[in-house]
Design a protein around this motif. Sequence first.
Motif, mmCIF file in Angstrom:
data_model
loop_
_atom_site.group_PDB
_atom_site.id
_atom_site.type_symbol
_atom_site.label_atom_id
_atom_site.label_comp_id
_atom_site.label_asym_id
_atom_site.label_seq_id
_atom_site.Cartn_x
_atom_site.Cartn_y
_atom_site.Cartn_z
ATOM 1 N N VAL A 133 2.205 -4.407 -0.854
ATOM 2 C CA VAL A 133 2.227 -3.919 -2.240
ATOM 3 C C VAL A 133 2.567 -2.435 -2.270
ATOM 4 O O VAL A 133 2.319 -1.699 -1.313
ATOM 5 C CB VAL A 133 0.870 -4.167 -2.930
ATOM 6 N N ASP A 134 3.138 -2.002 -3.394
ATOM 7 C CA ASP A 134 3.512 -0.603 -3.553
ATOM 8 C C ASP A 134 2.397 0.234 -4.172
ATOM 9 O O ASP A 134 2.515 1.448 -4.280
ATOM 10 C CB ASP A 134 4.759 -0.491 -4.436
ATOM 11 N N LYS A 135 1.328 -0.398 -4.605
ATOM 12 C CA LYS A 135 0.226 0.329 -5.238
ATOM 13 C C LYS A 135 -0.374 1.329 -4.258
ATOM 14 O O LYS A 135 -0.592 1.014 -3.086
ATOM 15 C CB LYS A 135 -0.839 -0.665 -5.690
ATOM 16 N N PRO A 136 -0.637 2.565 -4.695
ATOM 17 C CA PRO A 136 -1.262 3.526 -3.783
ATOM 18 C C PRO A 136 -2.646 3.066 -3.350
ATOM 19 O O PRO A 136 -3.281 2.250 -4.025
ATOM 20 C CB PRO A 136 -1.330 4.814 -4.614
ATOM 21 N N PHE A 137 -3.108 3.572 -2.228
ATOM 22 C CA PHE A 137 -4.387 3.115 -1.702
ATOM 23 C C PHE A 137 -5.223 4.297 -1.220
ATOM 24 O O PHE A 137 -4.688 5.343 -0.830
ATOM 25 C CB PHE A 137 -4.191 2.117 -0.555
ATOM 26 N N ARG A 141 0.380 -4.229 4.802
ATOM 27 C CA ARG A 141 0.438 -4.020 3.352
ATOM 28 C C ARG A 141 1.838 -4.292 2.821
ATOM 29 O O ARG A 141 2.826 -3.763 3.314
ATOM 30 C CB ARG A 141 0.025 -2.591 2.987
ATOM 31 N N ASN A 155 -10.493 3.520 -8.494
ATOM 32 C CA ASN A 155 -10.284 2.070 -8.565
ATOM 33 C C ASN A 155 -9.262 1.631 -9.609
ATOM 34 O O ASN A 155 -8.595 0.606 -9.443
ATOM 35 C CB ASN A 155 -11.618 1.360 -8.821
ATOM 36 N N ASN A 178 -6.431 2.969 -10.399
ATOM 37 C CA ASN A 178 -5.031 3.180 -10.020
ATOM 38 C C ASN A 178 -4.737 2.997 -8.534
ATOM 39 O O ASN A 178 -3.576 3.047 -8.132
ATOM 40 C CB ASN A 178 -4.599 4.592 -10.437
ATOM 41 N N TYR A 179 -5.772 2.827 -7.735
ATOM 42 C CA TYR A 179 -5.613 2.712 -6.282
ATOM 43 C C TYR A 179 -6.310 1.456 -5.772
ATOM 44 O O TYR A 179 -7.310 1.011 -6.347
ATOM 45 C CB TYR A 179 -6.250 3.910 -5.560
ATOM 46 N N ASP A 180 -5.804 0.903 -4.698
ATOM 47 C CA ASP A 180 -6.582 -0.056 -3.923
ATOM 48 C C ASP A 180 -7.570 0.759 -3.087
ATOM 49 O O ASP A 180 -7.168 1.655 -2.337
ATOM 50 C CB ASP A 180 -5.684 -0.860 -2.979
#
Length: 308
Positions: free
Chosen positions: A107-111, A105, A39, A41-43
């Motif tokens: 956003v660039d945040k990893p998931f 999606r 949680n 660092n990732y969605d």
Amino acid sequence: CFPRSGGWEKGGWQGVKTGTGMAKKLSQRSYQTLPKLLNANYDTIFLSPHMKKDAYTELLNMLGFANIYTRDDADKILMTKPMYYHESLSDSDMYKELENLLDARQVDKPFFLAMYTFGTHTNIDVPSNGEKFGIGKNETLNTLHNVDSAFGKFWNHFVHSKYRDNTIVIFTADHCHYHDKSFLSLVSQDSDYIKVFYDKIPLIIYDPVHKLPREFDAKNRSSLDLTPTICQLLGVNNVKNSFCGTSIFEHNDSKVTLLANGFAFYGICDGKIKSEDSIPKAYKDEFLSKKEKALLFYDCEKCNHVFH
């Protein structure tokens, strides 16, 4: 880990409304989980085929998923009215939802996105718009063919998407097929088949980041080893956890793997499922030691001392 209660059994999650009774009690227990680890660092996302009020949603909340989409969200994600089947979303709609969520999606945040489909469960056939196998005589073959088709359409979409070169996809199952009439008609002549709810399941990993072998013998490993395997692939190391397994890619000298269904215990020896009284003598001490640890886990779980 080895949760004592779950699924449809008495004292488990299903058959009760969310926020009440046993579901409320179970939701207050603390475990370390993959979503909780990721949680920061990732969605973390889960896609459920069931209604929001289903106790399964409360289980997902307890596991720590930050974003949970249920049947109640399907109209918005699919942009059309889905057809419910056994009060759940069909497999084809589930994979279409997955496509749409990924496409949307920004956003660039990893998931970390997990989902499961309902359509291959026991004693059900495919919906009226599903894809049957051949002339549709066997409902087990129908449901497997139907989910295979749904996954295939998703996969064709995925390999042409922006995720192809940077996203790991894992396809597996939580258990084998139940031995209902249609399934037994397919396997009853297999000399090594026994009527238990435990058997080989698929584990398929698409990983464009690491160089994995085309085939890999996981030997006697079980689903307990899935989360540690994912952690290794993601480089999530040296974090506090209460996991009972290890990565399948790590060396393991174990000769027997423990399976636990409540207080019924089985072992995996040499790739075969063995009941407790048929564990080979050479593996018995290791089996009993692992059984003792599972029983200790149950005791710790009862007083919510598994993980803090």
